[in-house]
Design an enzyme around this catalytic site. Structure first.
Site, PDB file in Angstrom:
ATOM      1  CG  ASP A 288      -2.111   0.913   1.077  1.00  0.00           C
ATOM      2  OD1 ASP A 288      -3.249   0.409   1.147  1.00  0.00           O
ATOM      3  OD2 ASP A 288      -1.909   2.135   0.860  1.00  0.00           O
TER       4      ASP A 288
ATOM      5  CB  SER B 265     -11.069   9.578   7.088  1.00  0.00           C
ATOM      6  OG  SER B 265     -10.035   9.399   6.140  1.00  0.00           O
TER       7      SER B 265
ATOM      8  NE  ARG C 196     -12.879   2.549   4.261  1.00  0.00           N
ATOM      9  CZ  ARG C 196     -12.306   3.736   4.362  1.00  0.00           C
ATOM     10  NH1 ARG C 196     -12.499   4.482   5.432  1.00  0.00           N
ATOM     11  NH2 ARG C 196     -11.507   4.193   3.402  1.00  0.00           N
TER      12      ARG C 196
ATOM     13  CE  LYS D 149      -4.607   3.584   4.532  1.00  0.00           C
ATOM     14  NZ  LYS D 149      -5.717   3.431   3.573  1.00  0.00           N
TER      15      LYS D 149
ATOM     16  CG  ASP E 129      -9.043   2.571  -2.838  1.00  0.00           C
ATOM     17  OD1 ASP E 129      -8.126   2.546  -3.691  1.00  0.00           O
ATOM     18  OD2 ASP E 129      -9.067   3.384  -1.904  1.00  0.00           O
TER      19      ASP E 129
ATOM     20  CB  CYS F 155     -14.164   4.661  -0.906  1.00  0.00           C
ATOM     21  SG  CYS F 155     -14.597   3.841   0.602  1.00  0.00           S
TER      22      CYS F 155
END
Ligand SMILES: [Zn+2]
Length: 288
Positions: free
Chosen positions: A101, A108, A112, A125, A169, A225
């Site tokens: 990543d 934010s 999730r 990440k 994503d 997203c």
């Protein structure tokens, strides 16, 4: 001791010896059966204890565990889908898991992306995820890469993988992963989630429909997203399905979801299996 008593003792011992020889020679006398092999031969006691609840499954057992422990898996993305994917694969004892990543943890993300915690803000990440995964199962080799998968590096990143799990994503990344996996004939699990909707699809290049066979072009004006939003549990459901598909592909424990995709509508709790066929004119897999 009298001579008579001594002779009686001698004949008593002789009688016992004859009887035991007769028993040994009897036709129905069987040698002691060999001890049964350990039920999970090749696994250490610690591994048997760690993986006990999956080893005991008739569908799983030592063979699936061995197959998983020899597998190299690359997880593309370290966000919401990757959290259940990487957690379940590392927990289950995959051999090596690479996770890539390019981004750092933002506040934010945290509602999730369950591998990242508030103290991880600003940390890459891939590194943040790898740290948690190593705590989860120190027997698994976890390799973080702070890099974005793109067309020009996809082949090198995918080379040698047994399965790639695409948790990115963006449609651009998804098509780049699909093309590279088809070219290298590396099995792939695709997925996407937005709002309360998602999809999951397993691909065996050259044998089953690929992502581009099912979706020849990216949708026009697809919301991101950030614009459309997503609920954490929706990503958790889709990512969990993705993890299960990867485990099926790696072990053969159950048929993978190929030649189509599973459309997941978490607003109505509806699951719809949509068929897709290979396309002879598919630019990614048509020539395989
Ligand atoms: Zn195709």
């Amino acid at each position: 001791m009298s001579e008579g008593a001594s002779r009686r003792g001698f004949f008593r011992d002789l009688g016992k010896a004859v009887a035991s020889t007769r028993d040994a020679l009897a036709p129905d006398a069987q040698p002691e059966p060999p001890a049964p092999p350990p039920p999970y031969g090749g696994l250490s006691d610690a591994e048997v204890e760690r993986y006990a609840r999956q080893l005991v499954l008739p569908e799983w057992g030592a063979a699936a565990q061995a197959a998983l422990s020899e597998a190299d898996v690359l997880v593309v993305g370290a966000g919401a889908l990757a959290a259940p994917v990487a957690s379940y694969l590392v927990g289950a004892g995959v051999g090596r898991l690479g996770i890539l990543d390019p981004d750092v943890v933002e506040v934010s993300n945290l509602h999730r992306q369950t591998l990242h915690f508030t103290p991880d803000l600003g940390v890459p990440k891939a590194e943040s995820a790898a740290a948690k995964l190593r705590f989860l199962n120190p027997d698994v080799v976890v390799e973080p890469y702070q890099v974005r998968l793109e067309e020009d590096n996809a082949a090198a990143l995918i080379e040698g993988q047994d399965v790639v799990v695409d948790c990115s994503d963006s449609f651009a990344t998804r098509y780049a992963v699909n093309a590279a996996c088809c070219a290298a004939r590396v099995r792939l699990v695709e997925a996407g989630v937005l709002g309360l909707q998602g999809m999951v699809m397993s691909i065996k290049p050259g044998r089953t429909a690929c992502y581009r066979c099912a979706f020849p072009a990216a949708p026009v004006d697809a919301p991101s997203c950030a614009d459309a939003g997503v609920l954490g549990p929706a990503a958790g459901v889709v990512g969990s399905l993705q993890a299960l598909e990867a485990m099926k592909l790696l072990t053969g424990v159950a048929p993978a979801l190929t030649d189509g995709f599973l459309q997941v509508d978490l607003a109505s709790a509806g699951f719809l299996r949509v068929h897709a066929s290979r396309r002879a004119d598919c630019p990614d897999c048509g020539k395989l």
